[in-house]
Design a protein around this motif. Structure first.
Motif, PDB file in Angstrom:
ATOM      1  N   UNK A 133       0.787  -1.295   0.181  1.00  0.00           N
ATOM      2  CA  UNK A 133       0.022  -0.108  -0.109  1.00  0.00           C
ATOM      3  C   UNK A 133       0.701   1.039  -0.098  1.00  0.00           C
ATOM      4  N   UNK A 134       0.477   2.157  -0.844  1.00  0.00           N
ATOM      5  CA  UNK A 134       1.316   3.433  -0.617  1.00  0.00           C
ATOM      6  C   UNK A 134       0.080   4.487  -0.926  1.00  0.00           C
ATOM      7  N   UNK A 135       0.542   5.730  -0.760  1.00  0.00           N
ATOM      8  CA  UNK A 135      -0.468   6.787  -0.767  1.00  0.00           C
ATOM      9  C   UNK A 135      -0.068   8.121  -0.077  1.00  0.00           C
ATOM     10  N   UNK A 136      -0.587   9.203  -0.557  1.00  0.00           N
ATOM     11  CA  UNK A 136      -0.084  10.652   0.220  1.00  0.00           C
ATOM     12  C   UNK A 136      -1.167  10.671   1.246  1.00  0.00           C
ATOM     13  N   UNK A 137      -0.462  11.820   2.125  1.00  0.00           N
ATOM     14  CA  UNK A 137      -1.832  12.666   3.081  1.00  0.00           C
ATOM     15  C   UNK A 137      -2.373  13.461   2.310  1.00  0.00           C
ATOM     16  N   UNK A 138      -3.418  14.308   3.025  1.00  0.00           N
ATOM     17  CA  UNK A 138      -4.033  15.526   2.406  1.00  0.00           C
ATOM     18  C   UNK A 138      -3.124  16.675   2.437  1.00  0.00           C
ATOM     19  N   UNK A 139      -2.332  16.637   3.588  1.00  0.00           N
ATOM     20  CA  UNK A 139      -1.177  17.891   3.495  1.00  0.00           C
ATOM     21  C   UNK A 139      -0.421  17.689   2.350  1.00  0.00           C
ATOM     22  N   UNK A 140       0.163  16.321   1.913  1.00  0.00           N
ATOM     23  CA  UNK A 140       1.081  16.402   0.841  1.00  0.00           C
ATOM     24  C   UNK A 140       0.621  16.544  -0.425  1.00  0.00           C
ATOM     25  N   UNK A 153       7.689   5.896  -1.721  1.00  0.00           N
ATOM     26  CA  UNK A 153       7.216   4.679  -1.082  1.00  0.00           C
ATOM     27  C   UNK A 153       7.281   3.642  -2.034  1.00  0.00           C
ATOM     28  N   UNK A 154       7.173   3.694  -3.264  1.00  0.00           N
ATOM     29  CA  UNK A 154       7.252   2.571  -4.310  1.00  0.00           C
ATOM     30  C   UNK A 154       8.903   2.390  -4.196  1.00  0.00           C
ATOM     31  N   UNK A 155       9.674   3.151  -4.566  1.00  0.00           N
ATOM     32  CA  UNK A 155      11.063   2.660  -4.353  1.00  0.00           C
ATOM     33  C   UNK A 155      11.609   2.116  -3.300  1.00  0.00           C
ATOM     34  N   UNK A 175      -5.068   6.885  -1.163  1.00  0.00           N
ATOM     35  CA  UNK A 175      -4.611   8.337  -0.665  1.00  0.00           C
ATOM     36  C   UNK A 175      -5.462   8.269   0.840  1.00  0.00           C
ATOM     37  N   UNK A 176      -4.426   8.903   1.608  1.00  0.00           N
ATOM     38  CA  UNK A 176      -4.782   8.733   2.927  1.00  0.00           C
ATOM     39  C   UNK A 176      -6.160   9.383   3.375  1.00  0.00           C
ATOM     40  N   UNK A 177      -6.251  10.617   2.541  1.00  0.00           N
ATOM     41  CA  UNK A 177      -7.569  11.516   2.707  1.00  0.00           C
ATOM     42  C   UNK A 177      -8.720  10.701   2.229  1.00  0.00           C
ATOM     43  N   UNK A 178      -8.725   9.932   1.702  1.00  0.00           N
ATOM     44  CA  UNK A 178      -9.708   9.158   1.014  1.00  0.00           C
ATOM     45  C   UNK A 178     -10.223   7.822   1.828  1.00  0.00           C
TER      46      UNK A 178
END
Ligand code: PGA
Length: 257
Positions: A133-140, A153-155, A175-178
């Protein structure tokens, strides 16, 4: 089915039950799901119950089109790690898949790209298929850093994998925000990221990126799955809340796309 012809990757619909369902509740859910998705053979169906319900669910899904996965594991084969579960045990419990590095594990239990990498390698060591699992936060995302964050995260998570292993991987972009918020990424936002991840995966060579399934996750529901699955680089879903209701998850499995 259109999806299968479109890209030769059989869609995977995975239910992440998180810390929900006692053994008796798990039994009822799986019985209803078995009825709801009987006869479906052009999609892969996966449930990831809590550890305590794994062996019960294994017995219930034996001989059906539903597969079993775990939500986490340690990377060591055994040892003095109180409260942990090993890849050997996950395999022994009947799992074919294991979710690695879910954002809740990263956020609440200190998982890093390095532990994700160890666990991913350990999964292959036991012929388990890792769902990384990968994904960015809302702030990012608001700072416009989402592509860069997911690239790291993938690398980090996949560093040192052999190409023959890499092509068996599943990636989940969540995406963490979702997650659990009722807010889904738009199909365009999801497609953009999936395309980006697939480009990164092409570095494994040998066309690995065409074999790796990339799932979307984050507030998937019966009423948005069809739109999501129309995107060319989205190969399925990792579903939390909506996988806890057999009717909703069955409809998601039967997406029209
Ligand atoms: P959600 O969870 O579908 O409840 O947003 C998805 C996940 O965390 O895998």
């Amino acid at each position: 089915m259109a999806q299968v012809q479109k890209r030769n990757r059989v869609p995977l619909l995975a239910g992440n039950w998180k810390m929900f369902k006692t053994i008796s509740e798990a039994t009822a859910l799986v019985q209803a799901l078995k009825a709801g998705c009987a006869g479906i053979s052009n999609r892969e169906i996966l449930v990831c119950p809590p550890f305590a319900a794994l062996s019960t669910v294994r017995d219930l899904v034996r001989g059906t089109n539903i597969r079993l996965g775990a939500q986490n594991m340690h990377w060591q084969l055994e040892g003095a790690f109180t409260g942990e579960i090993s890849p050997v045990m996950v395999k022994d419990a009947g799992c074919q898949y294991v979710i690695i590095g879910h954002s809740e594990r990263r956020q609440y239990f200190g998982e890093t790209d390095e532990t994700v990498n160890r666990k991913t390698k350990a999964a292959f060591g036991q012929t388990l298929i890792p769902i990384v699992c990968v994904g960015e936060t809302l702030a990012e995302r608001e700072a416009g850093q989402q592509l860069q964050v997911v690239e790291e995260q993938v690398r980090g998570g996949l560093a040192g994998l052999k190409p023959a292993e890499a092509e068996k991987l599943v990636i989940a972009y969540e995406p963490v925000w979702a997650i659990g918020t009722g807010k889904t990424a738009t199909p365009e936002q999801a497609q953009e990221m999936h395309q980006w991840i697939r480009k990164l995966l092409s570095e494994f060579g040998n066309g690995a990126e065409q074999k790796i399934k990339i799932l979307y996750g984050g507030s998937i529901k019966p009423d948005n799955i069809d739109m999501i699955m129309q995107q060319p680089d989205i190969d399925g879903g990792l579903v939390g809340g909506a996988s806890l209701k057999a009717e909703d998850f069955s409809r998601i499995i039967k997406f029209i796309g």
